[in-house]
Design a protein around this motif. Sequence first.
Motif, PDB file in Angstrom:
ATOM      1  N   TYR A  38      43.145  22.828  48.030  1.00 16.05           N
ATOM      2  CA  TYR A  38      44.528  22.130  47.821  1.00 16.05           C
ATOM      3  C   TYR A  38      45.447  21.968  46.698  1.00 16.05           C
ATOM      4  O   TYR A  38      46.345  21.537  46.709  1.00 16.05           O
ATOM      5  CB  TYR A  38      44.300  20.556  48.543  1.00 16.05           C
ATOM      6  N   GLY A  39      44.612  22.587  45.561  1.00 15.12           N
ATOM      7  CA  GLY A  39      45.544  23.032  44.389  1.00 15.12           C
ATOM      8  C   GLY A  39      45.639  24.511  44.140  1.00 15.12           C
ATOM      9  O   GLY A  39      45.416  25.143  45.087  1.00 15.12           O
ATOM     10  N   THR A  40      45.904  24.689  42.810  1.00 16.86           N
ATOM     11  CA  THR A  40      45.902  26.142  42.686  1.00 16.86           C
ATOM     12  C   THR A  40      44.471  26.637  42.640  1.00 16.86           C
ATOM     13  O   THR A  40      43.896  26.072  42.037  1.00 16.86           O
ATOM     14  CB  THR A  40      46.615  26.328  41.148  1.00 16.86           C
ATOM     15  N   THR A  41      44.590  27.690  43.164  1.00 17.87           N
ATOM     16  CA  THR A  41      43.071  28.397  43.401  1.00 17.87           C
ATOM     17  C   THR A  41      43.040  29.450  42.427  1.00 17.87           C
ATOM     18  O   THR A  41      42.014  30.263  42.810  1.00 17.87           O
ATOM     19  CB  THR A  41      42.764  28.634  44.941  1.00 17.87           C
ATOM     20  N   THR A  42      43.666  30.034  41.342  1.00 22.10           N
ATOM     21  CA  THR A  42      43.610  30.849  40.464  1.00 22.10           C
ATOM     22  C   THR A  42      42.914  30.478  39.307  1.00 22.10           C
ATOM     23  O   THR A  42      42.926  29.425  38.911  1.00 22.10           O
ATOM     24  CB  THR A  42      45.010  31.686  40.310  1.00 22.10           C
ATOM     25  N   PHE A  43      42.305  31.318  38.558  1.00 20.57           N
ATOM     26  CA  PHE A  43      41.613  30.931  37.473  1.00 20.57           C
ATOM     27  C   PHE A  43      42.648  31.326  36.232  1.00 20.57           C
ATOM     28  O   PHE A  43      43.334  32.033  36.242  1.00 20.57           O
ATOM     29  CB  PHE A  43      40.465  31.997  37.242  1.00 20.57           C
ATOM     30  N   PHE A  44      42.108  30.585  35.272  1.00 15.10           N
ATOM     31  CA  PHE A  44      42.853  30.702  34.036  1.00 15.10           C
ATOM     32  C   PHE A  44      42.261  31.681  33.286  1.00 15.10           C
ATOM     33  O   PHE A  44      40.890  31.697  33.119  1.00 15.10           O
ATOM     34  CB  PHE A  44      42.993  29.472  33.106  1.00 15.10           C
ATOM     35  N   ALA A  45      42.804  32.718  32.442  1.00 16.89           N
ATOM     36  CA  ALA A  45      42.145  33.656  31.532  1.00 16.89           C
ATOM     37  C   ALA A  45      43.106  33.744  30.299  1.00 16.89           C
ATOM     38  O   ALA A  45      44.233  34.079  30.639  1.00 16.89           O
ATOM     39  CB  ALA A  45      41.896  34.890  32.428  1.00 16.89           C
ATOM     40  N   ARG A  46      42.558  34.213  29.269  1.00 11.33           N
ATOM     41  CA  ARG A  46      43.041  34.691  28.019  1.00 11.33           C
ATOM     42  C   ARG A  46      43.323  36.017  28.174  1.00 11.33           C
ATOM     43  O   ARG A  46      42.817  36.847  28.987  1.00 11.33           O
ATOM     44  CB  ARG A  46      42.453  34.437  26.837  1.00 11.33           C
ATOM     45  N   PRO A  47      44.512  36.594  27.846  1.00 11.15           N
ATOM     46  CA  PRO A  47      44.667  37.902  27.837  1.00 11.15           C
ATOM     47  C   PRO A  47      43.574  38.777  27.450  1.00 11.15           C
ATOM     48  O   PRO A  47      42.943  38.463  26.333  1.00 11.15           O
ATOM     49  CB  PRO A  47      45.883  38.332  26.858  1.00 11.15           C
ATOM     50  N   GLY A  48      43.073  39.865  28.141  1.00 12.86           N
ATOM     51  CA  GLY A  48      41.956  40.602  27.701  1.00 12.86           C
ATOM     52  C   GLY A  48      40.561  40.204  28.443  1.00 12.86           C
ATOM     53  O   GLY A  48      39.679  40.855  28.254  1.00 12.86           O
ATOM     54  N   SER A  49      40.549  39.122  28.998  1.00 12.10           N
ATOM     55  CA  SER A  49      39.167  38.302  29.556  1.00 12.10           C
ATOM     56  C   SER A  49      39.281  38.598  31.078  1.00 12.10           C
ATOM     57  O   SER A  49      38.342  38.384  31.768  1.00 12.10           O
ATOM     58  CB  SER A  49      38.986  37.142  29.054  1.00 12.10           C
ATOM     59  N   LYS A  50      40.318  38.961  31.471  1.00 18.87           N
ATOM     60  CA  LYS A  50      40.338  39.016  33.150  1.00 18.87           C
ATOM     61  C   LYS A  50      39.290  39.981  33.497  1.00 18.87           C
ATOM     62  O   LYS A  50      38.989  39.549  34.712  1.00 18.87           O
ATOM     63  CB  LYS A  50      41.845  39.427  33.541  1.00 18.87           C
TER      64      LYS A  50
END
Length: 154
Positions: A38-50
Amino acid sequence: ANGERNYHIFYQLIAGAPADLYKRLRLAPPDKFKYLKYGTTTFFARPGSKSTIAPDRLSEQAKKVGMLTDAIVDDAADFSHLSDALGRAGLSPDERFPGHDNGGDKIASLKIYPNFTREYCRSAELQIFDIWRVVAGVLHLGNIDFVDSVDDSR
């Protein structure tokens, strides 16, 4: 709030758990869990760690719009940092579950702490696996639907 993420530890576990732990805990992408969908279902990632997050762990939303980038928050890396912190707290820094194939040594923490007894290392690995199992259990419990029965007299 709409679009906010809930329960960051769940995202960290899904994003950062080694493949065998992910499978053992029967994890899935965030949009498969009621506590998260029910919220954002995306992950957070720093550039380069995707690339550290396996594609099969991405929600449909993340597949469409990509992962969120942040200079500080990185779900996969944060899982690793948490594992390290548990190690500093006296648990095995190896987040893998007991019996994980780690080069023939079923107790990986003996390699890290050679002066520890085999019993201590086994206990530490069981403790850390139990932590991940409880966190995953809470996540799975959110998918249970409870239904009132009209025939129930209690």
